[in-house]
Design a protein around this motif. Sequence first.
Motif, PDB file in Angstrom:
ATOM      1  N   SER A  71      -3.952   0.653 -15.848  1.00 48.71           N
ATOM      2  CA  SER A  71      -4.415  -0.263 -14.801  1.00 48.71           C
ATOM      3  C   SER A  71      -5.134   0.440 -13.656  1.00 48.71           C
ATOM      4  O   SER A  71      -5.954  -0.175 -12.994  1.00 48.71           O
ATOM      5  CB  SER A  71      -3.259  -1.111 -14.275  1.00 48.71           C
ATOM      6  OG  SER A  71      -2.277  -0.310 -13.687  1.00 48.71           O
ATOM      7  N   THR A  72      -4.838   1.722 -13.425  1.00 49.95           N
ATOM      8  CA  THR A  72      -5.464   2.419 -12.297  1.00 49.95           C
ATOM      9  C   THR A  72      -6.581   3.364 -12.716  1.00 49.95           C
ATOM     10  O   THR A  72      -7.398   3.760 -11.888  1.00 49.95           O
ATOM     11  CB  THR A  72      -4.423   3.244 -11.513  1.00 49.95           C
ATOM     12  OG1 THR A  72      -3.919   4.287 -12.359  1.00 49.95           O
ATOM     13  CG2 THR A  72      -3.296   2.382 -10.997  1.00 49.95           C
ATOM     14  N   TRP A  96      -0.636   1.293  -5.625  1.00 49.24           N
ATOM     15  CA  TRP A  96       0.134   0.053  -5.702  1.00 49.24           C
ATOM     16  C   TRP A  96      -0.739  -1.185  -5.900  1.00 49.24           C
ATOM     17  O   TRP A  96      -0.456  -2.027  -6.755  1.00 49.24           O
ATOM     18  CB  TRP A  96       0.991  -0.092  -4.447  1.00 49.24           C
ATOM     19  CG  TRP A  96       1.995  -1.188  -4.534  1.00 49.24           C
ATOM     20  CD1 TRP A  96       1.924  -2.411  -3.922  1.00 49.24           C
ATOM     21  CD2 TRP A  96       3.222  -1.180  -5.271  1.00 49.24           C
ATOM     22  NE1 TRP A  96       3.033  -3.156  -4.225  1.00 49.24           N
ATOM     23  CE2 TRP A  96       3.855  -2.414  -5.055  1.00 49.24           C
ATOM     24  CE3 TRP A  96       3.848  -0.245  -6.077  1.00 49.24           C
ATOM     25  CZ2 TRP A  96       5.066  -2.753  -5.619  1.00 49.24           C
ATOM     26  CZ3 TRP A  96       5.068  -0.573  -6.649  1.00 49.24           C
ATOM     27  CH2 TRP A  96       5.663  -1.808  -6.420  1.00 49.24           C
ATOM     28  N   ASP A  97      -1.804  -1.321  -5.119  1.00 49.69           N
ATOM     29  CA  ASP A  97      -2.641  -2.519  -5.205  1.00 49.69           C
ATOM     30  C   ASP A  97      -3.418  -2.605  -6.516  1.00 49.69           C
ATOM     31  O   ASP A  97      -3.900  -3.675  -6.880  1.00 49.69           O
ATOM     32  CB  ASP A  97      -3.608  -2.581  -4.021  1.00 49.69           C
ATOM     33  CG  ASP A  97      -2.880  -2.805  -2.704  1.00 49.69           C
ATOM     34  OD1 ASP A  97      -1.791  -3.412  -2.722  1.00 49.69           O
ATOM     35  OD2 ASP A  97      -3.395  -2.358  -1.659  1.00 49.69           O
ATOM     36  N   GLN A  98      -3.543  -1.490  -7.222  1.00 47.78           N
ATOM     37  CA  GLN A  98      -4.270  -1.476  -8.496  1.00 47.78           C
ATOM     38  C   GLN A  98      -3.363  -1.781  -9.690  1.00 47.78           C
ATOM     39  O   GLN A  98      -3.857  -2.028 -10.790  1.00 47.78           O
ATOM     40  CB  GLN A  98      -4.913  -0.107  -8.720  1.00 47.78           C
ATOM     41  CG  GLN A  98      -5.912   0.288  -7.655  1.00 47.78           C
ATOM     42  CD  GLN A  98      -6.361   1.720  -7.851  1.00 47.78           C
ATOM     43  OE1 GLN A  98      -6.618   2.144  -8.965  1.00 47.78           O
ATOM     44  NE2 GLN A  98      -6.459   2.463  -6.761  1.00 47.78           N
ATOM     45  N   LEU A  99      -2.055  -1.746  -9.473  1.00 46.05           N
ATOM     46  CA  LEU A  99      -1.113  -1.958 -10.575  1.00 46.05           C
ATOM     47  C   LEU A  99      -1.094  -3.422 -10.997  1.00 46.05           C
ATOM     48  O   LEU A  99      -1.232  -4.326 -10.171  1.00 46.05           O
ATOM     49  CB  LEU A  99       0.302  -1.543 -10.160  1.00 46.05           C
ATOM     50  CG  LEU A  99       0.501  -0.084  -9.799  1.00 46.05           C
ATOM     51  CD1 LEU A  99       1.940   0.140  -9.362  1.00 46.05           C
ATOM     52  CD2 LEU A  99       0.150   0.819 -10.959  1.00 46.05           C
ATOM     53  N   ASP A 100      -0.892  -3.643 -12.297  1.00 47.05           N
ATOM     54  CA  ASP A 100      -0.773  -5.021 -12.763  1.00 47.05           C
ATOM     55  C   ASP A 100       0.573  -5.580 -12.296  1.00 47.05           C
ATOM     56  O   ASP A 100       1.507  -4.822 -12.017  1.00 47.05           O
ATOM     57  CB  ASP A 100      -0.928  -5.111 -14.291  1.00 47.05           C
ATOM     58  CG  ASP A 100       0.110  -4.300 -15.025  1.00 47.05           C
ATOM     59  OD1 ASP A 100       1.255  -4.768 -15.127  1.00 47.05           O
ATOM     60  OD2 ASP A 100      -0.219  -3.203 -15.497  1.00 47.05           O
ATOM     61  N   PRO A 101       0.682  -6.897 -12.173  1.00 49.18           N
ATOM     62  CA  PRO A 101       1.910  -7.519 -11.640  1.00 49.18           C
ATOM     63  C   PRO A 101       3.172  -7.153 -12.420  1.00 49.18           C
ATOM     64  O   PRO A 101       4.237  -6.979 -11.817  1.00 49.18           O
ATOM     65  CB  PRO A 101       1.628  -9.021 -11.729  1.00 49.18           C
ATOM     66  CG  PRO A 101       0.141  -9.133 -11.724  1.00 49.18           C
ATOM     67  CD  PRO A 101      -0.367  -7.905 -12.412  1.00 49.18           C
ATOM     68  N   PHE A 125       8.920   4.753  -1.277  1.00 54.81           N
ATOM     69  CA  PHE A 125       7.992   3.630  -1.222  1.00 54.81           C
ATOM     70  C   PHE A 125       8.453   2.492  -2.137  1.00 54.81           C
ATOM     71  O   PHE A 125       8.428   1.320  -1.747  1.00 54.81           O
ATOM     72  CB  PHE A 125       6.573   4.067  -1.602  1.00 54.81           C
ATOM     73  CG  PHE A 125       5.621   2.912  -1.664  1.00 54.81           C
ATOM     74  CD1 PHE A 125       5.086   2.381  -0.504  1.00 54.81           C
ATOM     75  CD2 PHE A 125       5.299   2.334  -2.878  1.00 54.81           C
ATOM     76  CE1 PHE A 125       4.230   1.273  -0.558  1.00 54.81           C
ATOM     77  CE2 PHE A 125       4.446   1.240  -2.947  1.00 54.81           C
ATOM     78  CZ  PHE A 125       3.907   0.708  -1.784  1.00 54.81           C
ATOM     79  N   ILE A 126       8.868   2.826  -3.346  1.00 59.40           N
ATOM     80  CA  ILE A 126       9.318   1.801  -4.297  1.00 59.40           C
ATOM     81  C   ILE A 126      10.569   1.091  -3.774  1.00 59.40           C
ATOM     82  O   ILE A 126      10.694  -0.123  -3.868  1.00 59.40           O
ATOM     83  CB  ILE A 126       9.548   2.413  -5.692  1.00 59.40           C
ATOM     84  CG1 ILE A 126       8.204   2.867  -6.284  1.00 59.40           C
ATOM     85  CG2 ILE A 126      10.246   1.426  -6.613  1.00 59.40           C
ATOM     86  CD1 ILE A 126       8.328   3.736  -7.507  1.00 59.40           C
ATOM     87  N   ARG A 127      11.486   1.860  -3.181  1.00 60.83           N
ATOM     88  CA  ARG A 127      12.687   1.257  -2.600  1.00 60.83           C
ATOM     89  C   ARG A 127      12.316   0.288  -1.482  1.00 60.83           C
ATOM     90  O   ARG A 127      12.866  -0.816  -1.385  1.00 60.83           O
ATOM     91  CB  ARG A 127      13.618   2.355  -2.067  1.00 60.83           C
ATOM     92  CG  ARG A 127      14.998   2.263  -2.650  1.00 60.83           C
ATOM     93  CD  ARG A 127      15.924   3.365  -2.176  1.00 60.83           C
ATOM     94  NE  ARG A 127      15.863   4.475  -3.114  1.00 60.83           N
ATOM     95  CZ  ARG A 127      15.355   5.680  -2.864  1.00 60.83           C
ATOM     96  NH1 ARG A 127      14.890   5.971  -1.666  1.00 60.83           N
ATOM     97  NH2 ARG A 127      15.334   6.617  -3.776  1.00 60.83           N
ATOM     98  N   GLU A 128      11.365   0.682  -0.624  1.00 60.97           N
ATOM     99  CA  GLU A 128      10.927  -0.191   0.464  1.00 60.97           C
ATOM    100  C   GLU A 128      10.247  -1.448  -0.087  1.00 60.97           C
ATOM    101  O   GLU A 128      10.454  -2.546   0.436  1.00 60.97           O
ATOM    102  CB  GLU A 128       9.973   0.560   1.390  1.00 60.97           C
ATOM    103  CG  GLU A 128      10.652   1.638   2.197  1.00 60.97           C
ATOM    104  CD  GLU A 128       9.672   2.587   2.883  1.00 60.97           C
ATOM    105  OE1 GLU A 128       8.438   2.353   2.814  1.00 60.97           O
ATOM    106  OE2 GLU A 128      10.131   3.571   3.471  1.00 60.97           O
ATOM    107  N   ALA A 129       9.455  -1.295  -1.143  1.00 57.82           N
ATOM    108  CA  ALA A 129       8.803  -2.459  -1.767  1.00 57.82           C
ATOM    109  C   ALA A 129       9.852  -3.404  -2.342  1.00 57.82           C
ATOM    110  O   ALA A 129       9.714  -4.633  -2.238  1.00 57.82           O
ATOM    111  CB  ALA A 129       7.840  -1.996  -2.855  1.00 57.82           C
ATOM    112  N   ALA A 130      10.900  -2.845  -2.933  1.00 55.28           N
ATOM    113  CA  ALA A 130      11.983  -3.674  -3.479  1.00 55.28           C
ATOM    114  C   ALA A 130      12.704  -4.415  -2.363  1.00 55.28           C
ATOM    115  O   ALA A 130      13.039  -5.598  -2.513  1.00 55.28           O
ATOM    116  CB  ALA A 130      12.960  -2.807  -4.270  1.00 55.28           C
ATOM    117  N   GLU A 131      12.933  -3.744  -1.236  1.00 52.38           N
ATOM    118  CA  GLU A 131      13.594  -4.397  -0.104  1.00 52.38           C
ATOM    119  C   GLU A 131      12.728  -5.526   0.457  1.00 52.38           C
ATOM    120  O   GLU A 131      13.240  -6.592   0.803  1.00 52.38           O
ATOM    121  CB  GLU A 131      13.914  -3.368   0.979  1.00 52.38           C
ATOM    122  CG  GLU A 131      15.023  -2.415   0.581  1.00 52.38           C
ATOM    123  CD  GLU A 131      15.180  -1.239   1.543  1.00 52.38           C
ATOM    124  OE1 GLU A 131      14.466  -1.176   2.570  1.00 52.38           O
ATOM    125  OE2 GLU A 131      16.022  -0.362   1.248  1.00 52.38           O
TER     126      GLU A 131
END
Length: 111
Positions: free
Chosen positions: A69-70, A38-43, A91-97
């Motif tokens: 990007s990774t 996640w932290d390596q992904l571009d915005p 994880f993606i759902r939690e990031a969206a929340e």
Amino acid sequence: MQKLNIWTRRVRDIRATRQFLNSDDEGGALAMEIEKLWDQLDPETRQWLVDNPGCKILPRTVAAAIMKSTGTQVEQDRHGETVLSPSDCDFIREAAERADASRGASSTPRR
């Protein structure tokens, strides 16, 4: 005969995808562990994932952006798509929340 071969390959792809989606996280060949990347992904890629939290199969353009990007090679099907594991989806759902909650908090006036 050629149409039958194409149909047979597509059915095989669908069955493999269903089997993966219905399996547990242990030993999932296509799991990319998005939380670790996640932290390596571009915005832009992160934003796309947050905007599409229900997506279980990543389009090839998103998978390519993740790999670029990774530097991580993720497995893709013959169409260039990548199947997310259940833990990746969670994880993606939690990031969206979290993103929704932070947007809501920043839009409220401060006193």
